[in-house]
Design a protein around this motif. Structure first.
Motif, PDB file in Angstrom:
ATOM      1  N   HIS A 283      35.672  40.620  35.778  1.00  0.00           N
ATOM      2  CA  HIS A 283      35.983  39.446  34.964  1.00  0.00           C
ATOM      3  C   HIS A 283      37.377  39.533  34.349  1.00  0.00           C
ATOM      4  N   PHE A 284      37.750  40.744  33.932  1.00  0.00           N
ATOM      5  CA  PHE A 284      39.076  40.907  33.330  1.00  0.00           C
ATOM      6  C   PHE A 284      40.166  40.636  34.359  1.00  0.00           C
ATOM      7  N   VAL A 285      39.967  41.153  35.571  1.00  0.00           N
ATOM      8  CA  VAL A 285      40.980  40.939  36.610  1.00  0.00           C
ATOM      9  C   VAL A 285      41.070  39.454  36.956  1.00  0.00           C
ATOM     10  N   ALA A 286      39.905  38.790  37.027  1.00  0.00           N
ATOM     11  CA  ALA A 286      39.897  37.361  37.354  1.00  0.00           C
ATOM     12  C   ALA A 286      40.629  36.563  36.270  1.00  0.00           C
ATOM     13  N   PHE A 287      40.274  36.821  35.012  1.00  0.00           N
ATOM     14  CA  PHE A 287      40.902  36.055  33.932  1.00  0.00           C
ATOM     15  C   PHE A 287      42.362  36.449  33.716  1.00  0.00           C
ATOM     16  N   ILE A 292      47.991  35.007  33.427  1.00  0.00           N
ATOM     17  CA  ILE A 292      49.379  35.092  33.906  1.00  0.00           C
ATOM     18  C   ILE A 292      49.886  33.697  34.246  1.00  0.00           C
ATOM     19  N   ALA A 293      49.015  32.882  34.868  1.00  0.00           N
ATOM     20  CA  ALA A 293      49.433  31.525  35.221  1.00  0.00           C
ATOM     21  C   ALA A 293      49.803  30.730  33.968  1.00  0.00           C
ATOM     22  N   VAL A 294      49.004  30.874  32.903  1.00  0.00           N
ATOM     23  CA  VAL A 294      49.275  30.112  31.676  1.00  0.00           C
ATOM     24  C   VAL A 294      50.525  30.660  30.979  1.00  0.00           C
ATOM     25  N   LEU A 295      50.553  31.980  30.759  1.00  0.00           N
ATOM     26  CA  LEU A 295      51.695  32.577  30.051  1.00  0.00           C
ATOM     27  C   LEU A 295      53.002  32.347  30.801  1.00  0.00           C
ATOM     28  N   SER A 321      57.515  36.692  26.268  1.00  0.00           N
ATOM     29  CA  SER A 321      57.633  37.370  27.567  1.00  0.00           C
ATOM     30  C   SER A 321      56.867  38.679  27.577  1.00  0.00           C
ATOM     31  N   TYR A 322      56.837  39.359  26.419  1.00  0.00           N
ATOM     32  CA  TYR A 322      56.083  40.619  26.355  1.00  0.00           C
ATOM     33  C   TYR A 322      54.607  40.399  26.669  1.00  0.00           C
ATOM     34  N   PHE A 323      54.107  39.191  26.327  1.00  0.00           N
ATOM     35  CA  PHE A 323      52.684  38.941  26.525  1.00  0.00           C
ATOM     36  C   PHE A 323      52.273  39.014  27.991  1.00  0.00           C
ATOM     37  N   VAL A 324      53.219  38.672  28.881  1.00  0.00           N
ATOM     38  CA  VAL A 324      52.886  38.714  30.309  1.00  0.00           C
ATOM     39  C   VAL A 324      52.499  40.139  30.707  1.00  0.00           C
ATOM     40  N   ALA A 325      53.030  41.114  29.978  1.00  0.00           N
ATOM     41  CA  ALA A 325      52.724  42.509  30.309  1.00  0.00           C
ATOM     42  C   ALA A 325      51.239  42.807  30.140  1.00  0.00           C
ATOM     43  N   ILE A 326      50.555  42.066  29.264  1.00  0.00           N
ATOM     44  CA  ILE A 326      49.151  42.419  28.977  1.00  0.00           C
ATOM     45  C   ILE A 326      48.253  42.171  30.189  1.00  0.00           C
ATOM     46  N   PRO A 327      48.186  40.923  30.701  1.00  0.00           N
ATOM     47  CA  PRO A 327      47.340  40.750  31.894  1.00  0.00           C
ATOM     48  C   PRO A 327      47.829  41.561  33.098  1.00  0.00           C
ATOM     49  N   SER A 328      49.157  41.747  33.209  1.00  0.00           N
ATOM     50  CA  SER A 328      49.675  42.538  34.333  1.00  0.00           C
ATOM     51  C   SER A 328      49.170  43.967  34.224  1.00  0.00           C
ATOM     52  N   ILE A 330      46.519  44.952  32.594  1.00  0.00           N
ATOM     53  CA  ILE A 330      45.064  44.966  32.828  1.00  0.00           C
ATOM     54  C   ILE A 330      44.785  45.152  34.313  1.00  0.00           C
ATOM     55  N   LYS A 331      45.536  44.427  35.121  1.00  0.00           N
ATOM     56  CA  LYS A 331      45.311  44.526  36.564  1.00  0.00           C
ATOM     57  C   LYS A 331      45.617  45.940  37.058  1.00  0.00           C
ATOM     58  N   VAL A 332      46.783  46.470  36.678  1.00  0.00           N
ATOM     59  CA  VAL A 332      47.170  47.799  37.176  1.00  0.00           C
ATOM     60  C   VAL A 332      46.148  48.846  36.727  1.00  0.00           C
ATOM     61  N   PHE A 333      45.749  48.788  35.462  1.00  0.00           N
ATOM     62  CA  PHE A 333      44.781  49.782  34.969  1.00  0.00           C
ATOM     63  C   PHE A 333      43.442  49.632  35.674  1.00  0.00           C
ATOM     64  N   ASN A 334      43.024  48.395  35.914  1.00  0.00           N
ATOM     65  CA  ASN A 334      41.730  48.192  36.552  1.00  0.00           C
ATOM     66  C   ASN A 334      41.743  48.634  38.013  1.00  0.00           C
ATOM     67  N   TRP A 335      42.881  48.446  38.693  1.00  0.00           N
ATOM     68  CA  TRP A 335      42.966  48.967  40.066  1.00  0.00           C
ATOM     69  C   TRP A 335      42.857  50.487  40.062  1.00  0.00           C
ATOM     70  N   THR A 336      43.567  51.120  39.165  1.00  0.00           N
ATOM     71  CA  THR A 336      43.507  52.590  39.149  1.00  0.00           C
ATOM     72  C   THR A 336      42.116  53.049  38.723  1.00  0.00           C
ATOM     73  N   ALA A 337      41.490  52.313  37.825  1.00  0.00           N
ATOM     74  CA  ALA A 337      40.132  52.685  37.424  1.00  0.00           C
ATOM     75  C   ALA A 337      39.155  52.493  38.593  1.00  0.00           C
ATOM     76  N   THR A 338      39.461  51.516  39.454  1.00  0.00           N
ATOM     77  CA  THR A 338      38.611  51.322  40.637  1.00  0.00           C
ATOM     78  C   THR A 338      38.700  52.533  41.558  1.00  0.00           C
ATOM     79  N   LEU A 339      39.894  53.108  41.650  1.00  0.00           N
ATOM     80  CA  LEU A 339      40.087  54.273  42.528  1.00  0.00           C
ATOM     81  C   LEU A 339      39.280  55.478  42.044  1.00  0.00           C
ATOM     82  N   TYR A 340      39.083  55.543  40.730  1.00  0.00           N
ATOM     83  CA  TYR A 340      38.468  56.727  40.130  1.00  0.00           C
ATOM     84  C   TYR A 340      37.096  56.986  40.731  1.00  0.00           C
ATOM     85  N   LYS A 341      36.916  58.165  41.282  1.00  0.00           N
ATOM     86  CA  LYS A 341      35.661  58.581  41.923  1.00  0.00           C
ATOM     87  C   LYS A 341      35.258  57.691  43.099  1.00  0.00           C
TER      88      LYS A 341
END
Lengths: 540, 224
Positions: A283-287, A292-295, A321-328, A330-341
């Motif tokens: 859900h976090f990745v989807a939102f 990102i589209a809105v910001l 502009s800094y706010f765009v970093a938050i959803p970006s 989220i995506k990077v962290f969630n991808w790496t968390a997906t890799l975990y185990k």
């Protein structure tokens, strides 16, 4: 058995023959391939301009081309790459081909409009190509006024009209995708069962639909100004050239997300498949895509920090502009968390996904540098900015595009690509890319301005490194081109689901039949539920 | 089951399962298209508002040369055309072929009247030298303010011109609809094109509802 079946079975490629069956097709898969051919052409055209730029920059003197020609080269590189490759790249090829398949639809909601939008891209491309061949255009891809309206003696109008027409292609594709996702999902395919590629393509479509019309009206004003001398951006008649920059970046900053959001969608698919785990925090990745589209629409002013914009406006745009970093992030962290185990396999698409995550992180973090007012004043219009956005667009979008192309190639053609060559070229591209663009961060920080074809001799070492990297990169891009074509005939025949992936596109045959599914699929589980696939494999 | 349904009605395209789904998709598509149009005109409105606030005095003088009664009359014409368009859609819902044709023709005529009045207004501007270009001259303004007055008319022509272009496209759509309605293409069961064209026509009407006060009415008392 599969080989025999492939030859006998009717699919979208052998359902009809002849040039007319392609040029008048309403099949989203064929239109996707038409786009693929078109944008590949523009990719290599833009690449040719880049090659000339890099060769010129081998030496500090302007010895290969004149400064006027150099201006045209970087302009046409930008126009070809941004408007005719990067923007249509993932949505119009992979999106066109796979969006209906992924949601279990027979086609997009408006197949004829889909074909029309390809024709619009071709017409726009031909107009711009005409401008390039007739003498080129030298305003930079940004067309800043009053240079573009009053002073440039090059083919501004033809190029701008080309972009205008291609813009409608983008609008209609976005419109088609939005309606398709809303109205054409298969039974049981709820919004939160959609693959994340669909979510990010949907968010991209929203930007295309909301942003592109503003570019269109801006180009109309530019056109009127240049042809009828209306004075809308002319300071001598009360007009304001900076207003053009506001209008231009109101589209062109969100356009960056048109380029990178679908890339993020591809990465979500790849990371999940090759670690055999559902995407962490779906859900976090989807939102995050929607965020990102809105910001993306609220930050355009960071392109105008040094363009007489008020300090307060600058502060607000910097802050936003800094706010765009938050959803970006989220995506990077969630991808790496997906890799975990996860049980990770290092197939070629996954190598591209790893490349994307690393390079996008560098591009994103340097984005924070240039979003900071003080630092940006130091690096405005330097190679630092050039390096930053190439990390996002080449390191991000093109990596993901190639990753997606390898991942879905067996589905599109029914053939596997050669894994060894593919891994080699992924590695070559990664090394070549970093060698090309990392020195440019240093160059820019040291003060090398962009858009100059002469430079002080002390910058030469870094420029030579960059050109050497570009040569490696060029080789890396040509290899896949060759083996993809080779694989059409000689590639190993792929089954319906060579990767053991979960999406609906893998539930139908490779290549899919003309109407995608023999019977409308019914979705009973969430996206990325690998237990369901394992069950099928055991039964099969 | 779905394939049987497709065979029964020619109007259902193969990518859809039901007629309801098809109609929903078309309507949503038109609404999204209208959103893109709002962004399109929105860019132009923004430019106008920025320059209006930066050059309030000159724009007030320049805009007061527009004839408010002509603009108002055209507003009435366009509002009436929206009414006839709605009645045409209503006729389609009831499946009355003659009603559809009659009200579509009335809409077409009213659209034509609007464009005719607009042409008359533009022609006047040519005669008054209010068209941007080398011959531009606005009586009663000092030379240093001529450029700003010209800016007003640049925007006036850009905005009314783009609006008129949308009207011309609308007239073209109406002509096709009339031709098809006469053939009996539309019925209570299938009237989506009439419906979504109606949405487009109302949108073009609404754009004028914003253009009229923006261009004709603001600060008129200052300009006299």
């Amino acid at each position: 058995m599969i080989t025999a079946a492939l030859q006998e079975r009717e699919h979208y490629l052998n359902a009809s023959y002849g040039i007319k069956s392609w040029l008048l097709t309403k099949d989203h898969k064929r239109i996707g391939l038409l786009y693929l051919a078109t944008i590949t052409l523009f990719f290599f055209l833009g690449g040719a301009f880049a090659t000339l730029i890099r060769i010129e920059l081998l030496t500090p003197q302007g010895d290969l081309v004149s400064s006027e020609t150099y201006n045209k080269l970087f302009t046409m590189h930008g126009v070809a790459m941004v408007f005719f490759f990067l923007i249509p790249a993932i949505p119009a090829t992979l999106g066109n081909f796979f969006l209906p398949l992924m949601i279990g639809a027979r086609d997009l909601a408006f197949p004829r409009i889909n074909l029309l939008s390809w024709y619009l891209l071709v017409i726009g491309g031909l107009l711009s190509l005409y401008a390039m061949l007739a003498g080129g255009v030298d305003t930079g891809w940004t067309f800043y006024t009053p240079y573009s309206t009053s002073y440039s003696n090059t083919w501004v109008i033809a190029t701008a009209l080309g972009i205008f027409v291609a813009g409608f292609s983008s609008i209609l594709t976005g419109l088609n995708f939005i309606v398709t996702v809303h109205r054409m999902r298969a039974p049981g395919m709820t919004w939160f069962r959609l693959p994340l590629f669909v979510w990010s393509t949907y968010a991209t479509s929203v930007i295309q639909v909301l942003g592109t019309p503003v570019l269109a009206v801006t180009i109309i004003l530019l056109f009127c100004e240049r042809v009828f001398h209306l004075g809308i951006f002319d300071p001598t008649r009360g007009g304001d050239p900076v207003l053009f920059q506001h209008l231009f970046w109101f589209y062109s900053h969100p356009a960056v997300y048109i380029m990178v959001l679908p890339a993020m969608g591809v990465i979500s698919e790849l990371v999940s498949v090759y670690s055999r785990k559902p995407v962490f925090g779906y859900h976090f990745v989807a939102f995050a895509s929607v965020a990102i589209a809105v910001l993306g629409f609220l930050v355009w002013g960071h392109h105008l920090f040094v363009s007489t914009q008020s300090l307060y406006a600058g502060l607000v745009f910097s802050f936003l502009s800094y706010f765009v970093a938050i959803p970006s992030a989220i995506k990077v962290f969630n991808w790496t968390a997906t890799l975990y185990k996860g049980s990770i396999s290092y197939d070629t698409p996954m190598l591209y996904a790893f490349g994307f995550i690393g390079l996008f992180t560098i591009g994103g973090l340097t984005g924070l540098f240039v979003a900071a007012l003080g630092f940006d004043v130091h690096v405005t219009d330097t190679y630092f900015v050039v390096a930053h956005f190439h990390y996002i667009m080449v390191g991000g979008t093109i990596m993901a595009y190639l990753g997606g192309l390898h991942y879905w190639w067996p589905k599109m053609t029914g053939r596997m690509y050669p894994e060894g060559w593919a891994k080699l070229s992924a590695l070559v591209i990664f090394l070549g890319f970093n060698l090309t663009f990392f020195p440019q961060f240093v160059l820019g920080y040291l003060g090398m301005p962009r858009r100059y074809h002469v430079y002080p001799p002390e910058f030469q070492v870094l420029h030579v490194l960059s050109t050497a990297g570009a040569s490696v990169l060029a080789v890396g891009y040509v290899i896949p081109m060759i083996y993809f074509i080779w694989s059409l005939r000689y590639g190993k025949v792929a089954g319906a689901n060579p990767w053991g992936a979960t999406g609906l596109e893998w539930k139908t045959a490779s290549p899919p039949p003309a109407h995608n599914f023999d019977e409308t699929p019914i979705v009973t589980h969430e996206a990325y539920d690998y237990r369901a696939v394992m069950g099928e494999v055991e039964v099969g | 089951m779905a394939s049987e349904g497709r065979a029964e009605t020619l109007a259902l395209r193969e990518q859809f399962d039901t007629e309801e789904q098809q109609k929903d998709a078309s309507t949503l598509g038109m609404w999204i298209f209208l959103i893109t149009e709002i962004m399109f005109f929105g860019g132009l409105f923004l430019v106008y508002i920025v320059y209006r606030s930066a050059n309030a005095g000159v724009f007030a003088v320049a805009s007061s040369s527009l004839k408010v009664y002509v603009g108002a009359a055209n507003t009435v014409v366009l509002l009436c055309s929206s009414l006839t368009m709605v009645l045409a859609v209503r006729g389609a819902q009831l499946g009355e072929r003659k009603t559809i044709v009659l009200f579509l023709i009335l809409t077409l005529i009213l659209g034509g009247v609007f464009l005719g009045v607009k042409a008359y207004e533009w022609n006047e501007k040519f005669q008054e030298h209010h068209v941007p270009g080398a011959a531009f001259h606005f009586e009663g303004l000092p030379p240093e303010l001529q450029g700003r007055a010209q800016l007003f008319f640049s925007l006036y022509f850009a905005m009314t011109g783009l609006h008129a272009m949308h009207m011309v496209i609308g007239v073209g759509i109406l002509s096709v609809l009339i031709w098809q309605a006469r053939k009996g293409t539309y019925s209570a069961a299938y009237m989506t094109p009439v419906d979504v064209s109606g949405l487009y026509w109302h949108f073009v009407d609404i754009i004028w509802i914003f253009l009229f006060p923006l261009l004709y009415l603001i600060d008129r008392h200052l300009g006299k």
